[in-house]
Design an enzyme around this catalytic site. Sequence first.
Site: not given
Length: 346
Positions: A296-297, A300, A309
């Site tokens: 997820h991170e 980004h 997000d």
Amino acid sequence: MMKATPIALLLAGVLASPLCAAGLDARLTLVEGSTDDVRVNLTLTNTGEKPVRLLKWQLPGSEDAPLFQVERDGQPVDYEGALIKRAAPSDKDYQLLKAGQSLTVQAEVSGLYDMSAQGQYSIRYLLPTVAQEGKAAKAKQAQASESNAVTLWVDGVSDDRVLAKAAVAEPQAVSASVSFSGRCTNTQKSDILAALDAASGIANNSSSYLAVDKPNGQRYRSWFGAYDATRWNQAETNFSKIKDAIDNKPLTFDCGCKQSYFAYVYPDQPYKVYLCKSFWTAPVTGTDSRAGTIVHELSHFNVVAGTDDLGYGQANARNLASTDPQKALNNADNHEYFAENTPSEN
């Protein structure tokens, strides 16, 4: 790659304590049962007849400060905590230790000093001299002194990715390395490396899945919506870059966050990930896992997938996929849940 091993406290020798100036005795002991991380208790005793003032930031506690002399096999170990600019101390910055009074505080040393390598370590507390400003105080200020030394054997965190960061001179040439900041303990370092291995596994699985178009693939439809060749190719590109970040880029994990969320990053500052409270209680794999959090991170970062997000949780991610597939491709949680694939879909 070597498996991360826990610290073994095979020896806890206590050497003779030097005489401390200003009637202040400093005694250092290892905390029993600290098998993964190195913790010590520091006991300061005012053996004089007058009160002694101690600067609070010279006592181990919540704030970073290079208060210990740590050596491995006789060689100094790097301090990895913050160095803080402060104003001149005022009365509120001191703690009073009355004659005969003792104070015991605990410190987690391996979170502030690089104790990731195997070896014989010695730890000594140092109390530096700070010049007294203004009028003479009724209580004497503690002068430079040091504690006894405690010694121990550390198995360390033996991982090629951790060791790689010290082997490269040029920052732009660093590859496939892992470093830590924010007072990561050895336990946390091992947990991060295990999560990173799991993240590599689910990223590889995702890339393999996307390597061949599957117009009827339910896994893709659940998280990225109806099949479209352009969007499929974008998802494939995103996961290729996520996989590349895990396998080939210099990753930094910071353990200093005390917030309740999982993690955060600054999109224009690759490849540093700040890990927060929920990360440490999450499972290694599965829904909302440590491995998924890393995916997820990393998604980004602008140089990876540049995701936002737009919705949190599986329900919101599935809704985005069904109602606005393009936004699903721009949502970090959709990438995480696609990679975690729980429950498993084809």
